[in-house]
Design a protein around this motif. Structure first.
Motif, short mmCIF file in Angstrom:
data_model
loop_
_atom_site.label_atom_id
_atom_site.label_comp_id
_atom_site.label_asym_id
_atom_site.label_seq_id
_atom_site.Cartn_x
_atom_site.Cartn_y
_atom_site.Cartn_z
N GLN A 338 -41.12 46.65 9.40
CA GLN A 338 -41.97 46.16 8.31
C GLN A 338 -43.45 46.28 8.71
OE1 GLN A 338 -40.76 45.80 5.56
NE2 GLN A 338 -41.72 44.22 4.31
N LYS A 339 -43.74 45.96 9.99
CA LYS A 339 -45.12 46.08 10.49
C LYS A 339 -45.57 47.53 10.48
CE LYS A 339 -45.38 42.07 13.51
NZ LYS A 339 -44.85 41.71 14.84
N LEU A 340 -44.67 48.41 10.94
CA LEU A 340 -45.01 49.84 10.98
C LEU A 340 -45.35 50.35 9.58
CD1 LEU A 340 -42.36 51.21 13.49
CD2 LEU A 340 -44.85 51.41 13.71
N ARG A 341 -44.53 49.94 8.62
CA ARG A 341 -44.75 50.42 7.25
C ARG A 341 -46.06 49.89 6.69
NH1 ARG A 341 -38.57 49.04 6.41
NH2 ARG A 341 -37.65 51.09 6.86
N ALA A 342 -46.37 48.64 7.04
CA ALA A 342 -47.64 48.07 6.58
C ALA A 342 -48.81 48.85 7.17
CB ALA A 342 -47.73 46.60 6.95
N LEU A 343 -48.56 49.46 8.34
CA LEU A 343 -49.60 50.27 8.99
C LEU A 343 -49.61 51.71 8.45
CD1 LEU A 343 -48.96 49.00 12.61
CD2 LEU A 343 -51.11 48.70 11.35
N GLY A 344 -48.71 51.98 7.51
CA GLY A 344 -48.71 53.30 6.88
C GLY A 344 -47.72 54.28 7.48
N VAL A 345 -46.89 53.82 8.40
CA VAL A 345 -45.89 54.73 8.99
C VAL A 345 -44.64 54.76 8.10
CG1 VAL A 345 -44.47 55.17 11.03
CG2 VAL A 345 -46.72 54.09 11.28
N SER A 346 -44.12 55.95 7.84
CA SER A 346 -42.91 56.00 7.04
C SER A 346 -41.70 56.00 7.98
CB SER A 346 -42.96 57.21 6.12
OG SER A 346 -42.05 58.18 6.53
N VAL A 347 -40.86 55.02 7.82
CA VAL A 347 -39.69 54.84 8.70
C VAL A 347 -38.43 54.67 7.88
CG1 VAL A 347 -38.90 53.67 10.78
CG2 VAL A 347 -41.22 53.28 9.99
N GLN A 348 -37.42 55.40 8.27
CA GLN A 348 -36.12 55.24 7.63
C GLN A 348 -35.23 54.49 8.60
OE1 GLN A 348 -34.54 58.85 6.02
NE2 GLN A 348 -32.43 58.12 6.06
N MET A 349 -34.58 53.43 8.10
CA MET A 349 -33.74 52.65 8.99
C MET A 349 -32.31 53.13 8.94
SD MET A 349 -33.03 48.62 9.37
CE MET A 349 -31.80 48.65 8.12
N HIS A 350 -31.66 53.13 10.09
CA HIS A 350 -30.24 53.45 10.08
C HIS A 350 -29.47 52.30 9.47
CE1 HIS A 350 -26.46 55.20 11.11
NE2 HIS A 350 -26.06 53.99 11.49
N SER A 351 -28.62 52.62 8.56
CA SER A 351 -27.74 51.62 7.98
C SER A 351 -26.41 52.30 7.77
CB SER A 351 -28.32 51.13 6.65
OG SER A 351 -27.88 49.82 6.41
N PRO A 352 -25.33 51.72 8.30
CA PRO A 352 -24.05 52.42 8.20
C PRO A 352 -23.58 52.52 6.76
CG PRO A 352 -23.77 50.22 9.10
CD PRO A 352 -25.24 50.43 8.96
N THR A 353 -22.99 53.66 6.42
CA THR A 353 -22.36 53.79 5.11
C THR A 353 -20.87 53.65 5.35
OG1 THR A 353 -22.36 56.17 5.44
CG2 THR A 353 -24.15 55.27 4.12
N GLY A 354 -20.12 53.38 4.33
CA GLY A 354 -18.67 53.24 4.50
C GLY A 354 -18.31 51.86 5.00
N ALA A 355 -17.00 51.67 5.18
CA ALA A 355 -16.50 50.32 5.41
C ALA A 355 -16.35 49.95 6.87
CB ALA A 355 -15.15 50.16 4.70
N GLY A 356 -16.62 50.90 7.79
CA GLY A 356 -16.40 50.64 9.22
C GLY A 356 -17.21 49.45 9.72
N GLU A 357 -16.81 48.95 10.90
CA GLU A 357 -17.53 47.81 11.47
C GLU A 357 -18.72 48.27 12.29
OE1 GLU A 357 -15.43 44.63 13.12
OE2 GLU A 357 -14.58 44.27 11.12
N GLY A 358 -19.71 47.44 12.41
CA GLY A 358 -20.83 47.72 13.30
C GLY A 358 -21.76 48.79 12.77
N MET A 359 -22.73 49.15 13.63
CA MET A 359 -23.79 50.07 13.21
C MET A 359 -23.41 51.53 13.39
SD MET A 359 -26.16 48.09 12.08
CE MET A 359 -27.65 49.07 12.03
N GLY A 360 -22.31 51.79 14.08
CA GLY A 360 -21.93 53.19 14.36
C GLY A 360 -22.40 53.58 15.75
N SER A 361 -21.76 54.62 16.29
CA SER A 361 -22.07 55.04 17.66
C SER A 361 -23.49 55.58 17.75
CB SER A 361 -21.09 56.14 18.09
OG SER A 361 -21.38 57.31 17.35
#
Ligand code: ATP
Ligand code: MG
Length: 421
Positions: A338-361
Motif C-alpha cells: 500500500q505504501k509503495l503504491r502511494a509512492l507511485g509504484v505499480s505492484v501486483q500482489m500474488h493471490s492464489p486462484t482456485g481452491a487449493g490451500e495456502g499461497m502456492g509454492s
C-alpha cells in the motif's frame, strides 16, 4: 457491439490520453452529455431524410412517461442542446471536445459497428474561416501525435442555403433527365434530399454522379472567399488537401466548409474523421443563432489504422510482483504494498486462484511473477521479514540480482526502483 478487453483496452487509454493532452494545447475543454436524448433532437438536428434518422437510430419509448428517446447516434446535436440549455455562448465562443459511445443500427462489417466510439471537437460561436482551419489543424496534429500516416484531407464547401437552393434545382433537373439510371434509394431522395444522391456508394451510379452539376460552381464570392481563407491557412501549415466536389457529408446541418480525413488502408470504411461548419444548427435546435464548426473521428477506425501500420503500443505491466510464501505475513506485506503504491509504484500482489490451500509454492509464484511482466519480484520471506527487510529480486535483466531493503525506508528504495527502469 464489442467488449473492449485488456490488454487491448490499453490502446484505447493511450489514445484517449493523447487526445486529452492535445485538446489542452488547443484550449478545447471536455464536455460530457447524456447518451440518451429525446428522439426529436436528432430528427430536428440531423434531418429527417438522412441515413441515421431514416434507419439507424435505436429509439424507444420511456415506459414511465411515454417519452420518445434515442441512444445518441452522434454527439453534435447533444452538444448543441447542452450549449443552448446552459446558455454557454453568453460570454463568447466555446471550444469543446467529447469522447464516448455512439449507437447506429447499421449492417455490421469491418470498421462499422452498432456501438462505436467517437472523439469530437466543436468550436461554437466563431464565424471566421480561421476556426475551420484551427479545427482541421487540430485533427491533423492528432494524426501526427499518434504516428498515423497515409491519411489525406478532402475538402469541399457546401456554401450557404441560397446557393444550395440554386444548385439543388439544377441537380434535380439533371437527375430527372437521367432518372432511368437512378437506383431505388436515389429515386426516393430525388426531391427530398438530392444532394445525398451524390454521396451514393452504388458503383453503377458513379458516372452519373461524376458528371452532375457541382455545388462548388454555384458558390458566390463570399463563400468562395471563406473557402480560400481556410485553404490559405492550411497551406501555411504545410497541410495537404484536395477538393472533393462530391463530398457532402451525411447530416443535413452542414454549410460552407466540410471535410473528411480518409485512408486507403481500411478498405471501404476509409473515413476516419469527418466534419464541417454548421452555422444554422444552433438556431434549428432552438438557440439564438450562432455559427459553429466541428468534427468527429471514429475511434475503432483510428485504432485499426494504427494496427494496420504495425504501430505497437506498450502493454501495461506492473513494476513489481509481490511473492508471499506464507499467508501469515500478508498483513505486513500488504501494508508495504500500500505504501509503495502511494509512492507511485505499480505492484501486483500474488493471490492464489482456485481452491487449493495456502499461497502456492515459491516456484509457481515466481512463474506468475514472470508472466506478469514485472521487472522485480518483492519476496516477503520469513527470514527477511525477521530482519525488518524485503528481498527485491530482478526478474528481467537475467542477472538474478537481488538485495534486501528495509521496510522502514521504503520511500528511498522505491524511488530507486522506479528510476532504474
Ligand atoms: P460513413 O459514411 O462511413 O457511414 P458517416 O458519415 O456516417 O460515415 P459520421 O457520422 O461523420 O460518419 O461519423 C464520423 C466518423 O465516425 C466516421 O468518419 C467514422 O470514422 C466513424 N463511424 C461512423 N459510423 C460508424 C460505425 N457504425 N462504426 C464505426 N465507426 C463509425
Ligand atoms: Mg454512416
Amino acid at each position: 457491439m464489442n467488449d473492449i478487453l485488456p490488454p487491448d483496452s490499453a490502446r484505447w487509454e493511450w489514445l484517449e490520453e493523447k487526445v486529452r493532452a492535445l485538446m489542452d494545447r488547443y484550449a478545447y475543454r471536455n464536455l460530457r452529455t447524456p447518451i440518451v436524448e429525446p428522439t426529436a433532437l436528432f430528427v430536428r438536428g440531423l434531418g429527417e431524410v438522412t441515413d441515421i434518422v431514416e434507419k439507424e437510430m435505436y429509439s424507444f419509448e420511456d415506459r414511465l412517461n411515454g417519452e420518445q428517446l434515442t441512444l445518441r447516434p452522434e454527439s453534435t446535436a447533444g452538444v448543441v442542446r447542452a450549449v443552448v440549455e446552459h446558455s454557454m455562448l453568453y460570454d463568447g465562443g466555446k471550444r469543446l471536445y467529447y469522447m464516448g459511445p455512439m449507437f447506429r443500427h447499421e449492417r455490421p462489417q469491418r470498421g462499422r459497428y452498432r456501438q462505436f466510439h467517437q472523439i469530437g471537437a466543436e468550436a461554437l460561436g466563431f464565424p471566421g474561416a480561421e476556426i475551420d482551419a484551427e479545427i482541421i489543424l487540430l485533427a491533423d496534429a492528432l494524426w501526427k501525435e499518434l504516428g498515423l500516416t497515409d491519411v489525406r484531407l478532402e475538402l469541399n464547401s457546401l456554401g450557404q442555403p441560397e446557393e444550395r437552393k440554386a444548385h439543388r434545382a439544377a441537380l434535380i433537373a439533371y437527375l430527372e433527365r437521367h432518372v432511368d439510371q437512378l437506383d431505388e434509394e436515389a429515386k426516393r431522395r430525388l426531391h427530398s434530399n438530392p444532394l445525398r444522391i451524390l454521396d451514393t456508394k452504388n458503383p453503377a451510379m458513379q458516372a452519373l454522379v461524376e458528371a452532375a452539376p457541382r455545388l462548388i460552381d454555384f458558390l458566390g464570392e463570399k463563400s468562395l472567399a471563406h473557402f480560400n481563407a481556410v485553404k490559405a491557412i492550411l497551406d501555411a501549415n504545410g497541410v495537404a488537401w484536395k477538393v472533393n466536389p462530391r463530398l457532402v457529408r451525411g447530416m443535413d446541418y452542414y454549410n460552407l466548409t466540410v471535410f473528411e480525413f480518409v485512408t486507403d488502408r481500411l478498405g471501404s470504411q476509409g473515413t476516419i474523421c469527418g466534419g464541417g461548419r454548421y452555422d444554422y444548427l444552433i438556431e434549428q435546435i432552438g438557440g439564438k443563432p450562432a455559427p459553429a464548426v466541428g468534427w468527429a473521428l471514429g475511434v475503432e477506425r483510428v485504432l485499426e489504422l494504427l494496427k494496420e501500420q504495425g504501430m505497437a503500443t506498450a502493454v501495461p505491466v506492473p513494476l513489481a510482483y509481490a511473492v508471499v510464501p506464507d499467508a501469515g505475513v500478508l498483513p505486513v506485506a500488504m501494508a508495504l504494498l500500500q505504501k509503495l503504491r502511494a509512492l507511485g509504484v505499480s505492484v501486483q500482489m500474488h493471490s492464489p486462484t482456485g481452491a487449493g490451500e495456502g499461497m502456492g509454492s515459491m516456484k509457481s509464484q515466481f512463474k506468475k511473477a514472470d508472466a506478469s511482466g514485472a521487472r522485480y519480484a518483492l519476496v516477503f520471506g520469513a527470514d527477511e521479514l525477521a530482519r525488518g527487510n524485503v528481498l527485491v529480486k530482478s526478474l528481467r535483466d537475467g542477472s538474478g540480482q537481488q538485495a534486501e531493503h528495509a521496510l522502514q525506508n521504503v520511500a528511498e528504495w522505491a524511488a530507486h526502483l522506479q528510476s532504474d527502469r
